[in-house]
Design a protein around this motif. Structure first.
Motif, PDB file in Angstrom:
ATOM      1  N   ALA A  33     -47.248   3.347  19.902  1.00  0.00           N
ATOM      2  CA  ALA A  33     -48.644   3.445  20.486  1.00  0.00           C
ATOM      3  C   ALA A  33     -49.375   4.439  19.860  1.00  0.00           C
ATOM      4  O   ALA A  33     -50.676   4.423  19.402  1.00  0.00           O
ATOM      5  CB  ALA A  33     -48.630   3.413  21.789  1.00  0.00           C
ATOM      6  N   LYS A  34     -48.721   5.703  19.772  1.00  0.00           N
ATOM      7  CA  LYS A  34     -49.588   6.905  19.179  1.00  0.00           C
ATOM      8  C   LYS A  34     -49.965   6.434  17.642  1.00  0.00           C
ATOM      9  O   LYS A  34     -51.030   6.921  17.183  1.00  0.00           O
ATOM     10  CB  LYS A  34     -48.544   8.045  18.985  1.00  0.00           C
ATOM     11  CG  LYS A  34     -48.376   8.767  20.406  1.00  0.00           C
ATOM     12  CD  LYS A  34     -47.617   9.978  20.177  1.00  0.00           C
ATOM     13  CE  LYS A  34     -47.287  10.629  21.597  1.00  0.00           C
ATOM     14  NZ  LYS A  34     -46.510  11.947  21.571  1.00  0.00           N
ATOM     15  N   LYS A  35     -48.956   5.860  16.890  1.00  0.00           N
ATOM     16  CA  LYS A  35     -49.467   5.349  15.489  1.00  0.00           C
ATOM     17  C   LYS A  35     -50.616   4.432  15.473  1.00  0.00           C
ATOM     18  O   LYS A  35     -51.565   4.857  14.699  1.00  0.00           O
ATOM     19  CB  LYS A  35     -48.199   4.582  14.768  1.00  0.00           C
ATOM     20  CG  LYS A  35     -47.025   5.380  14.506  1.00  0.00           C
ATOM     21  CD  LYS A  35     -45.848   4.818  13.757  1.00  0.00           C
ATOM     22  CE  LYS A  35     -44.816   5.580  13.384  1.00  0.00           C
ATOM     23  NZ  LYS A  35     -43.689   4.664  12.976  1.00  0.00           N
ATOM     24  N   PHE A  36     -50.644   3.691  16.447  1.00  0.00           N
ATOM     25  CA  PHE A  36     -51.920   2.818  16.746  1.00  0.00           C
ATOM     26  C   PHE A  36     -52.898   3.530  17.031  1.00  0.00           C
ATOM     27  O   PHE A  36     -54.117   3.107  16.445  1.00  0.00           O
ATOM     28  CB  PHE A  36     -51.508   1.629  17.706  1.00  0.00           C
ATOM     29  CG  PHE A  36     -52.602   0.609  18.121  1.00  0.00           C
ATOM     30  CD1 PHE A  36     -52.987  -0.394  17.100  1.00  0.00           C
ATOM     31  CD2 PHE A  36     -53.593   0.937  19.149  1.00  0.00           C
ATOM     32  CE1 PHE A  36     -54.202  -1.104  17.551  1.00  0.00           C
ATOM     33  CE2 PHE A  36     -54.566  -0.043  19.428  1.00  0.00           C
ATOM     34  CZ  PHE A  36     -54.747  -0.899  18.626  1.00  0.00           C
ATOM     35  N   LEU A  37     -52.960   4.333  17.809  1.00  0.00           N
ATOM     36  CA  LEU A  37     -54.109   5.272  18.008  1.00  0.00           C
ATOM     37  C   LEU A  37     -54.724   6.130  17.202  1.00  0.00           C
ATOM     38  O   LEU A  37     -55.602   6.384  17.102  1.00  0.00           O
ATOM     39  CB  LEU A  37     -53.762   6.037  19.449  1.00  0.00           C
ATOM     40  CG  LEU A  37     -53.558   5.327  20.820  1.00  0.00           C
ATOM     41  CD1 LEU A  37     -53.118   6.234  21.682  1.00  0.00           C
ATOM     42  CD2 LEU A  37     -54.694   4.470  21.156  1.00  0.00           C
TER      43      LEU A  37
END
Length: 258
Positions: free
Chosen positions: A222-226
């Protein structure tokens, strides 16, 4: 709280809280002013002139500008630009997937389609995503009107909620010093008119794409996506970025810790 018709907005409201608490690329003042300036410029050309009282689209854009404390000279400059060369800006949309198959919908205003297409495609590729075909993800998002209304001590909150419900509000949530009102696309104008009648100026009033189905990722993914979403936000041609990443409790806690 009154029995307002709910519209599966919990994910949206959580993202609103996180963006307000943590800030985001879109919340940088220069980015906000740039985005609103473009909206004003296009509104003058396409909405019917430079008089806000005769141009509803421009009136809304100016309202948002004032809600963000945009200087008067910036507003006047954007209106003047719309009178002269507003046709140079054209809308373009992109649909694609990020890591883990999370859907992404991007709205742009650009004066150079080739530049914008190349930049958006490069971000998708660099961040492990893929650019899709037009219309491939539209079914995953509903158009909703979102109003951010600053809560003031003198407000009669119960009366205000009733007025907004009668005008067509689907969801009303008070988060600290901000009331977030959600309405169907068709009722957006009614809510805006009701607020004008009540003498209440929202901090922001806009149409957004709200996901109908959310997708969960691990906190790491999720952090990579954000990070990808932030890079889209920082692009000068990008106006809005929408996605259907689920805001889990674990992710919310991880973002709060940063």
């Amino acid at each position: 709280m009154y029995d307002v018709k709910k519209s599966n907005m919990s994910g949206h409201s959580k993202w609103s809280k996180i963006k307000r608490k943590k800030g985001s690329a879109d919340s940088k003042r220069s980015k906000i002013f740039s985005r609103i300036s473009k909206e004003i410029t296009v509104a003058v050309k396409e909405g019917g002139g430079s008089d806000p009282s005769m141009n509803p689209r421009l009136r809304l854009a100016v309202l948002n500008a004032k809600g963000q404390n945009m200087p008067k000279e910036n507003i006047e400059r954007a209106i003047s630009k719309g009178e002269k060369d507003g046709t140079s800006l054209v809308p373009i949309e992109f649909e694609g997937y990020g890591i883990g198959g999370v859907a992404v919908f991007i709205e742009c205003l650009t004066d150079n389609n080739n530049r914008t297409v190349a930049a958006i495609r490069a971000i998708f590729n660099r961040r492990g995503g893929s650019l899709g075909t037009k219309g491939s993800l539209s079914f995953l998002f509903n158009r909703k009107g979102i109003f951010n209304i600053p809560v003031k001590k003198e407000m009669d909150m119960e009366a205000l909620e009733l007025d907004l419900i009668e005008a067509g509000a689907e969801d009303i949530e008070v988060d600290g010093d901000m009331m977030i009102v959600t309405t169907a696309l068709e009722e957006f104008g009614k809510i805006n008119k009701k607020l004008e009648e009540l003498g209440i100026a929202p901090e922001k009033a806009e149409l957004q794409r709200i996901p109908t189905l959310e997708k969960k990722l691990t906190v790491e993914d999720a952090k990579k996506f954000l990070n990808m979403i932030e890079e889209f936000d920082e692009n000068e041609d990008v106006q809005y970025v929408y996605h259907n990443l689920a805001m889990t409790e674990e992710l919310e806690e991880a973002l709060d810790e940063e």
